[in-house]
Design an enzyme around this catalytic site. Structure first.
Site, PDB file in Angstrom:
ATOM      1  N   GLU A 242      31.280 -11.333 -19.477  1.00 54.94           N
ATOM      2  CA  GLU A 242      30.056 -11.637 -20.236  1.00 54.94           C
ATOM      3  C   GLU A 242      29.962 -10.584 -21.327  1.00 54.94           C
ATOM      4  O   GLU A 242      29.601  -9.438 -21.045  1.00 54.94           O
ATOM      5  CB  GLU A 242      28.825 -11.566 -19.320  1.00 54.94           C
ATOM      6  CG  GLU A 242      28.778 -12.603 -18.209  1.00 54.94           C
ATOM      7  CD  GLU A 242      28.412 -13.985 -18.709  1.00 54.94           C
ATOM      8  OE1 GLU A 242      28.263 -14.169 -19.936  1.00 54.94           O
ATOM      9  OE2 GLU A 242      28.282 -14.884 -17.874  1.00 54.94           O
ATOM     10  N   CYS A 276      21.823  -9.122 -25.381  1.00 56.10           N
ATOM     11  CA  CYS A 276      23.024  -9.842 -25.804  1.00 56.10           C
ATOM     12  C   CYS A 276      22.649 -11.156 -26.472  1.00 56.10           C
ATOM     13  O   CYS A 276      23.360 -11.651 -27.332  1.00 56.10           O
ATOM     14  CB  CYS A 276      23.937 -10.086 -24.610  1.00 56.10           C
ATOM     15  SG  CYS A 276      23.125 -10.974 -23.273  1.00 56.10           S
TER      16      CYS A 276
HETATM   17  P1  NAD Z   1      30.038  -1.121 -22.458  1.00 55.96           P
HETATM   18  O1  NAD Z   1      31.162  -2.069 -22.628  1.00 55.96           O
HETATM   19  O2  NAD Z   1      30.085   0.161 -23.174  1.00 55.96           O
HETATM   20  O3  NAD Z   1      29.846  -0.743 -20.921  1.00 55.96           O
HETATM   21  C1  NAD Z   1      29.614  -1.726 -19.936  1.00 55.96           C
HETATM   22  C2  NAD Z   1      30.053  -1.176 -18.586  1.00 55.96           C
HETATM   23  O4  NAD Z   1      31.468  -1.003 -18.593  1.00 55.96           O
HETATM   24  C3  NAD Z   1      29.469   0.183 -18.227  1.00 55.96           C
HETATM   25  O5  NAD Z   1      29.130   0.176 -16.865  1.00 55.96           O
HETATM   26  C4  NAD Z   1      30.613   1.128 -18.505  1.00 55.96           C
HETATM   27  O6  NAD Z   1      30.574   2.313 -17.720  1.00 55.96           O
HETATM   28  C5  NAD Z   1      31.802   0.290 -18.112  1.00 55.96           C
HETATM   29  N1  NAD Z   1      33.073   0.686 -18.725  1.00 55.96           N
HETATM   30  C6  NAD Z   1      33.288   1.350 -19.871  1.00 55.96           C
HETATM   31  N2  NAD Z   1      34.615   1.489 -20.100  1.00 55.96           N
HETATM   32  C7  NAD Z   1      35.257   0.883 -19.070  1.00 55.96           C
HETATM   33  C8  NAD Z   1      36.634   0.659 -18.742  1.00 55.96           C
HETATM   34  N3  NAD Z   1      37.618   1.090 -19.516  1.00 55.96           N
HETATM   35  N4  NAD Z   1      36.912  -0.027 -17.617  1.00 55.96           N
HETATM   36  C9  NAD Z   1      35.922  -0.500 -16.832  1.00 55.96           C
HETATM   37  N5  NAD Z   1      34.611  -0.310 -17.084  1.00 55.96           N
HETATM   38  C10 NAD Z   1      34.276   0.370 -18.197  1.00 55.96           C
HETATM   39  O7  NAD Z   1      28.724  -1.933 -22.823  1.00 55.96           O
HETATM   40  P2  NAD Z   1      27.218  -1.401 -22.859  1.00 55.96           P
HETATM   41  O8  NAD Z   1      27.028  -0.556 -24.062  1.00 55.96           O
HETATM   42  O9  NAD Z   1      26.843  -0.861 -21.532  1.00 55.96           O
HETATM   43  O10 NAD Z   1      26.414  -2.775 -23.032  1.00 55.96           O
HETATM   44  C11 NAD Z   1      26.144  -3.348 -24.274  1.00 55.96           C
HETATM   45  C12 NAD Z   1      27.066  -4.515 -24.532  1.00 55.96           C
HETATM   46  O11 NAD Z   1      26.989  -5.444 -23.461  1.00 55.96           O
HETATM   47  C13 NAD Z   1      26.702  -5.285 -25.774  1.00 55.96           C
HETATM   48  O12 NAD Z   1      27.870  -5.629 -26.462  1.00 55.96           O
HETATM   49  C14 NAD Z   1      26.041  -6.535 -25.217  1.00 55.96           C
HETATM   50  O13 NAD Z   1      26.084  -7.665 -26.058  1.00 55.96           O
HETATM   51  C15 NAD Z   1      26.812  -6.756 -23.972  1.00 55.96           C
HETATM   52  N6  NAD Z   1      26.052  -7.566 -23.034  1.00 55.96           N
HETATM   53  C16 NAD Z   1      26.467  -8.829 -22.793  1.00 55.96           C
HETATM   54  C17 NAD Z   1      25.727  -9.635 -21.942  1.00 55.96           C
HETATM   55  C18 NAD Z   1      26.154 -11.044 -21.625  1.00 55.96           C
HETATM   56  O14 NAD Z   1      25.638 -11.582 -20.661  1.00 55.96           O
HETATM   57  N7  NAD Z   1      27.051 -11.655 -22.367  1.00 55.96           N
HETATM   58  C19 NAD Z   1      24.575  -9.145 -21.357  1.00 55.96           C
HETATM   59  C20 NAD Z   1      24.182  -7.846 -21.640  1.00 55.96           C
HETATM   60  C21 NAD Z   1      24.928  -7.055 -22.479  1.00 55.96           C
END
Ligand code: NAD
Length: 523
Positions: A242, A276
């Protein structure tokens, strides 16, 4: 994970984004601890699956009652750690989870029970086929900070009801909300090993992907999603991704300006634009453009910005200063390239370092970053279009495809346009609320992700479908087994004619030719 990361303990700080207060410092899990948690979950999962759906649904009912009783406490914990106004914490987080529980209580048993599969092929007509659903085992969930309760909780409930154990790695920015979720689940009767939280950062997320989990549900940015997809491909780990969005809102020439402008303002500024599904770009028919832009600016000026703990606050802080910097850079680039700032366009340092003023931009063009990259902040950029075809092609001119919205007084016309927009969800005359419709699948197309969460399709992601085939004639050799010959070839031609010839006479002849097949000698 690097050796350095393994040897030195890493810590994360949960910070109140409105005040900068450090709520708690927590130590990140080490790689070995992540693997151990997954192993514990694996050992506990079989007994959890054996409980059966009805018993698991009863536990979800208990969870729902406990969450309802603690609704204000949980909302306050969300506001403290993520900054959103209390009312939003209640409506977009707690309510969403209560209703997701309601959906599972009402539907999980029916959706997960065995499904008969009648056969059309005459050769297999007598067999009894059915689809049974089996849990994957251990589902890893990696969650973002922007909806720190509703995203992991809705995914977790579906995974648990389907008989999986869950290991959740919440965002490093919002670990405390995840720990609240864990307490509620454990108090409701979910065994501690069946739902575990790994506190940590991206390295812990990577460790979870590399651990022995059986499926991963990831919500976060496109960049991280791609890294995870590559790591998952190494061991063919099934994933739901997502990811981000750049959701367009189309305001057609017959739209109600008052309603559409309120929708645009709420859609762009809810959770300070850190959603999002938020309205990231707005396209308005040129005949309404000036009036619409003015209405948005007027309404944006009326928003009260401050600490989300104050019940009068409409827009809270952004999560961290680095997120403010991204917004700032998008707005500055747009300004340099000719965008008009009607309201906002600046930080609000008097409120704190994470506050950015709700911003309405007019006269943006499609080559600006503000119209192409995910801004994820309180900005509403508005552009005009001349006709429906142009509006649709602007909406579709994006690498993302999470959701979209169309505003019109003519819902048939709205529906026709919605069908042509490339997105996982298109709403006519509303924005964002699809996330709160527990029956509706949530997920995107293009760079916005793979797979679905929520509703029937979200539950489907939490199970493997096994096809079960039972032949009720154990003493009969199958007619298609070895012992072929010219006779058999002719019989089979007849059998194919019987099933597929267009003419009745050919089908009848085929039936006669095929009839002897049952008496054929087989090895
Ligand atoms: P992010 O990708 O920075 O982090 C998300 C999660 O991934 C965190 O828990 C982080 O610790 C973890 N993470 C980071 N690097 C990783 C790796 N290499 N391997 C595994 N896990 C890792 O995103 P964010 O800043 O926390 O969230 C914002 C983003 O999420 C925005 O782009 C937003 O659009 C998206 N989002 C999407 C939805 C959806 O349902 N499509 C919903 C909410 C947020």
């Amino acid at each position: 994970m690097t050796t350095e990361a393994q040897s030195t303990a890493r810590t994360i700080a949960s910070i109140n984004p409105a005040t900068g207060e450090v709520l708690r410092e927590l130590e990140c899990a080490r790689e070995a601890e992540v693997c151990a948690a997954v192993e514990r979950a694996k050992s506990a999962q079989a007994a959890w699956a054996k409980l059966g759906v009805r018993r698991r649904v009863a536990i979800v009912r208990e969870f729902q009652a406990k969450l309802h009783a603690k609704k204000s406490e949980i909302a306050a914990a969300i506001t403290r750690e993520a900054g959103k106004p209390l009312a939003e914490a209640l409506v977009t987080e707690v309510l969403v989870v209560l209703d997701a529980a309601r959906f599972l209580i009402d539907n999980a048993f029916t959706l997960l029970r065995d499904e008969p599969v009648p056969h059309g092929n005459l050769a297999t007509k007598l067999k009894r086929g059915s689809l049974i659903s089996e849990p994957h085992g251990v589902i890893g969930i990696i969650a973002p900070w922007n909806y720190p309760f509703s995203i992991p909780a809705t995914e977790t409930l579906a995974a648990l009801v389907a008989g999986n154990a869950v290991v959740l790695k919440p965002s490093e920015l919002t670990p405390l909300v995840a720990l609240e979720l864990a307490s509620l689940l454990h108090e409701s009767g979910i065994p501690k090993e069946v739902f575990q939280v790994i506190v940590g950062d991206g390295a812990d997320g990577a460790a979870l992907v590399a651990s022995g989990i059986d499926k991963l549900v990831f919500t976060g940015s496109v960049a991280t999603g791609k890294r995870i997809a590559a790591a998952a491909a190494e061991r063919l780990l099934p994933v739901v991704l997502e990811l981000g969005g750049k959701d367009p809102m189309l305001v057609l020439d017959d739209a109600n300006i008052d309603v559409a402008s309120s929708a645009a303002v709420w859609g762009a500024f809810v959770n300070a634009g850190q959603a999002c599904l938020s309205v990231e770009r707005c396209y308005v028919h040129h005949s309404l453009y000036e009036e619409f832009v003015e209405a948005c600016a007027r309404k944006a000026r009326q928003l009260r910005i401050g600490n989300g703990m104050d019940a009068n606050t409409d827009v809270g802080p952004m999560i961290r200063e680095r997120q403010v910097r991204i917004v700032e850079s998008h707005v500055e680039e747009a300004k340099v390239r000719g965008a008009r700032v009607l309201v906002g366009g600046k930080r609000l340092p008097e409120l704190g370092e994470n506050f950015y003023a709700p911003t309405v931009l007019a006269d943006v063009t499609h080559d600006m970053r503000i119209m192409r990259e995910e801004t994820f902040g309180p900005v509403l950029p508005i552009m005009s279009f001349n006709n429906d075809d142009e509006a649709i092609s602007l909406a579709n001119d994006s690498e993302y495809g999470l959701a979209a919205s169309v505003f019109t007084r003519d819902s048939k016309r709205g529906e026709r346009i919605a069908r042509r927009v490339h997105a996982g969800t298109v709403m006519v005359n509303d924005v964002i609320s699809c996330f709160a419709i527990s029956e509706a699948p949530h997920g995107g197309v293009k760079a916005s992700g793979l797979g679905r969460t929520h509703g029937k399709f979200g539950l489907e992601e939490m199970v493997r479908r096994k096809y079960l085939d039972i032949d009720p004639m154990p003493r009969m050799k199958k007619v298609w087994w070895h012992g072929y010959g010219e006779n058999f070839r002719r019989q089979m031609e007849g059998f194919l004619d019987l099933q597929f010839a267009r003419k009745f006479s050919v089908r009848l002849r085929g039936a006669f030719r095929a009839a002897g097949v049952l008496r054929r000698k087989r090895l």
